[in-house]
Motif scaffolding. Structure first.
Motif, PDB file in Angstrom:
ATOM      1  N   ASP B 235       0.680  -1.324  -0.085  1.00 44.22           N
ATOM      2  CA  ASP B 235      -0.098  -0.010  -0.113  1.00 44.22           C
ATOM      3  C   ASP B 235       0.735   1.335  -0.102  1.00 44.22           C
ATOM      4  N   LYS B 236       1.922   1.325   0.656  1.00 44.67           N
ATOM      5  CA  LYS B 236       2.848   2.296   0.872  1.00 44.67           C
ATOM      6  C   LYS B 236       3.360   2.674  -0.853  1.00 44.67           C
ATOM      7  N   SER B 239       0.543   3.876  -3.113  1.00 45.07           N
ATOM      8  CA  SER B 239       0.384   5.387  -2.437  1.00 45.07           C
ATOM      9  C   SER B 239       1.096   6.433  -3.328  1.00 45.07           C
ATOM     10  N   PHE B 242       0.071   6.607  -6.608  1.00 48.33           N
ATOM     11  CA  PHE B 242      -1.249   7.330  -7.021  1.00 48.33           C
ATOM     12  C   PHE B 242      -0.995   8.661  -7.063  1.00 48.33           C
ATOM     13  N   LYS B 243       0.072   8.988  -6.074  1.00 45.16           N
ATOM     14  CA  LYS B 243       0.259  10.688  -5.917  1.00 45.16           C
ATOM     15  C   LYS B 243       0.752  11.039  -7.103  1.00 45.16           C
ATOM     16  N   PRO B 249      -4.602  10.019  -2.243  1.00 49.69           N
ATOM     17  CA  PRO B 249      -5.198   9.028  -1.717  1.00 49.69           C
ATOM     18  C   PRO B 249      -5.173   9.034  -0.213  1.00 49.69           C
ATOM     19  N   SER B 250      -5.923   8.516   0.534  1.00 48.20           N
ATOM     20  CA  SER B 250      -5.956   8.680   1.992  1.00 48.20           C
ATOM     21  C   SER B 250      -5.707   7.001   2.319  1.00 48.20           C
ATOM     22  N   TYR B 251      -5.362   6.808   3.727  1.00 46.70           N
ATOM     23  CA  TYR B 251      -5.228   5.163   4.026  1.00 46.70           C
ATOM     24  C   TYR B 251      -6.328   5.266   5.200  1.00 46.70           C
ATOM     25  N   SER B 255      -6.622   0.087   4.125  1.00 45.98           N
ATOM     26  CA  SER B 255      -6.739   0.151   2.524  1.00 45.98           C
ATOM     27  C   SER B 255      -6.656   1.655   2.198  1.00 45.98           C
ATOM     28  N   LEU B 256      -6.477   1.897   0.867  1.00 46.05           N
ATOM     29  CA  LEU B 256      -5.875   3.244   0.292  1.00 46.05           C
ATOM     30  C   LEU B 256      -7.433   3.795  -0.164  1.00 46.05           C
ATOM     31  N   LEU B 258      -9.775   6.405  -2.684  1.00 43.34           N
ATOM     32  CA  LEU B 258      -9.528   7.366  -3.648  1.00 43.34           C
ATOM     33  C   LEU B 258     -10.991   7.609  -3.853  1.00 43.34           C
TER      34      LEU B 258
END
Lengths: 250, 303
Positions: B235-236, B239, B242-243, B249-251, B255-256, B258
């Motif tokens: 997930d890291k 993320s 995605f950026k 994204p938030s966590y 889970s991420l 969007l």
């Protein structure tokens, strides 16, 4: 109005409202049975006059309480069932206020008719020897009903205004005592106490000689002007209370 | 579609404190309009103004196309049924007598009493004095009274308040059938989002006397786009990707999250993750509940 009044009577089903004037009529009958025992010929000679003198005094004591109970009983069914907001969507506030008042007034009228009947019955049963002065009798009936209506206007307003019926009932009870004690107050004071008006319009005045232990009555002229003023006051009170009530939001 | 209720700039103040502010309400014919808001939002005050029980401080009310005033209020409300706050009844009268009295007041044939009693399933208890009714039965008696005369408009203020779960369900299904069965338009208020979600076709959200939203329920749901939840093998790293792709994204809950994506953008996301050898373990669309929508509109949760 006819329909609204019919609905008011329908609401009164199973509520035994008629029992209120009937209970007070029973008290009056018992009182008369007690008072009419062993009457002398002198007492029989002023039998009707004495009743027309005595009944207004009794009414000062009993009627304010009876009226308070009557108004409270009929208005409380609206408050308990939270019906007013529903009724206002079906009829005007004025129609509701008026029809309820007339319904209460009907029971007041029954009581007045009952009292008049008691006077007539007493004369027949106990063989009073004087004649019933029909003018004074009519004046008694009219005064009892009209003063009762004015007090009813006040109680009707209070009973609809307050959700807790204790306050209107306390005011009615206080009115009973005030009505009776006002007769012992100077006239300048008692004239402001509506509860004393039953006696204010008495058709006869009693004199009592303590030395000879004699009692006699003199007829009083009926204060027509005062009676008309009372009627005007009653109508004004009704219109004002109706307007105040109609303005209130629910 | 005809507009049954329309208010314009409706305001109500109590002791210089505004309870309802500039309300422009539109209720269309045949709809079940859910009037939603927390306690004290001004729902009951609005309903009372619609019924003429409270006088508006400003603004106008049109019902059935007629501007309501003190003179025509009763004739307009003749085609309206209402249940405001608690049910109204005469405790010393039986359920049937209560309805007969209302029928007389509404100038409706007494035969209709039996009909409405069966609609609310109170036939079995019609001879019982209303004072011995349970709260749910009283509420149903109130609804039966409102239904008398087949009014075109029904105003129900928190009709499920105080009912047990079975009673709530029964009342809800009953309300849902009214437009189709009797051609009624229903304005129903509630502070329960789930309730409105299950009953209404249209919704108006009121908070602190202000109407924050008014449209169909589906439009409300559409306007709140669902989030996308993605749980990956890393997930890291995902993320960061995605950026780089321009997302924020938030966590949350492992889970991420969007914002909603178009199918083409989602395909792009999948490709990028695959290129970086990141496996997708779970992917789900987070449908926003009415609670979330309310939170979004008001900035606070519903009490």
């Amino acid at each position: 109005m006819k329909k609204a009044l019919y609905n008011e009577f329908y609401k009164g089903r199973h509520a035994y409202v008629w029992a209120i004037p009937l209970a007070f009529i029973c008290i009056t009958i018992l009182w008369q049975i007690f008072c009419n025992q062993k009457l002398t010929s002198e007492q029989l000679a002023y039998g009707y006059t004495y009743l027309l003198y005595q009944f207004p005094i009794m009414n000062s004591l009993m009627m304010p309480l009876m009226i308070a109970v009557l108004a409270s009983r009929l208005c409380d069914m609206e408050i308990k069932g939270d019906t007013i907001k529903q009724l206002y969507t079906l009829q005007s506030r004025k129609a509701f206020y008026d029809s309820k008042f007339f319904h209460e007034a009907f029971f007041l009228l029954l009581f007045v008719i009952g009292e008049c009947a008691i006077i007539c019955l007493c004369g027949t049963i106990y063989h009073y020897t004087d004649n019933l002065n029909m003018t004074a009798f009519g004046q008694f009936g009219a005064v009892t009903f009209v003063v009762g209506l004015v007090i009813l206007m006040l109680q009707h307003f209070l009973s609809l205004r307050f959700t807790n019926q204790i306050l209107p009932l306390i005011i009615g009870l206080a009115g009973s005592f005030l009505g009776l004690f006002a007769m012992f107050l100077p006239h300048t004071v008692s004239r402001w106490i509506i509860y004393s008006y039953f006696a204010e319009f008495q058709t006869a005045k009693m004199y009592w000689d303590a030395n000879t232990r004699e009692m006699w009555f003199t007829p009083l002229s009926f204060p027509y002007v005062k009676f008309v003023l009372l009627l005007i006051l009653g109508v004004a009170l009704f219109i004002i209370s109706q307007k105040i009530f109609a303005k209130r939001e629910v | 579609m005809n507009t049954i209720i329309r208010t314009k700039g409706l305001c109500k103040s109590y002791h210089q404190k505004a309870a309802v502010k500039d309300l422009d309400l539109t209720v269309e014919q045949g709809s079940i309009y859910g009037f939603l808001g927390p306690n004290g939002a001004g729902k009951s005050t609005t309903m009372k103004m619609l019924l003429g029980l409270a006088k508006p401080s400003a603004g106008a009310i049109q019902i059935f196309g007629k501007t309501m005033n003190a003179k025509n209020r009763i004739s307009i409300l003749g085609n309206t049924g209402s249940l405001i706050e608690s049910p109204s009844y005469y405790g010393h009268l039986t359920g049937e007598e209560n309805l007969k009295l209302l029928a007389s007041m509404k100038q409706v044939p007494e035969a209709q009493v039996e009909e409405v009693l069966s609609v609310v399933h109170l036939n079995g208890a019609k001879d019982k004095k209303a004072t011995y009714y349970s709260f749910g039965m009283k509420q149903r008696l109130g609804l039966a009274g409102a239904l008398l005369g087949n009014p075109s408009l029904l105003l129900l203020d928190e009709p499920t308040n105080g009912l047990d779960p079975a009673g709530i369900q029964e009342m809800r299904s009953l309300i849902c059938t009214l437009p189709q069965r009797f051609g009624m338009t229903v304005l129903v208020s509630s502070h329960l989002l789930s309730e409105i979600d299950q009953m209404a076709t249209h919704v108006g959200i009121l908070d602190q006397g202000e109407l924050l939203f008014q449209d169909s329920l589906s439009a409300l749901h559409e306007s709140s786009r669902p989030n996308l939840r993605i749980h990956t093998t890393n997930d890291k790293k995902a993320s960061l990707i995605f950026k780089q792709m321009g997302f924020a994204p938030s966590y949350e809950n492992q889970s991420l999250v969007l914002d909603s994506l178009s199918d083409a953008r989602l395909f792009e996301v999948g490709k990028q993750l695959y290129a970086q050898e990141i496996g997708i373990l779970r992917i789900a669309e987070d449908e926003a509940s009415l609670e979330d929508i309310f939170l979004k509109l008001t900035g606070r949760s519903l009490s």
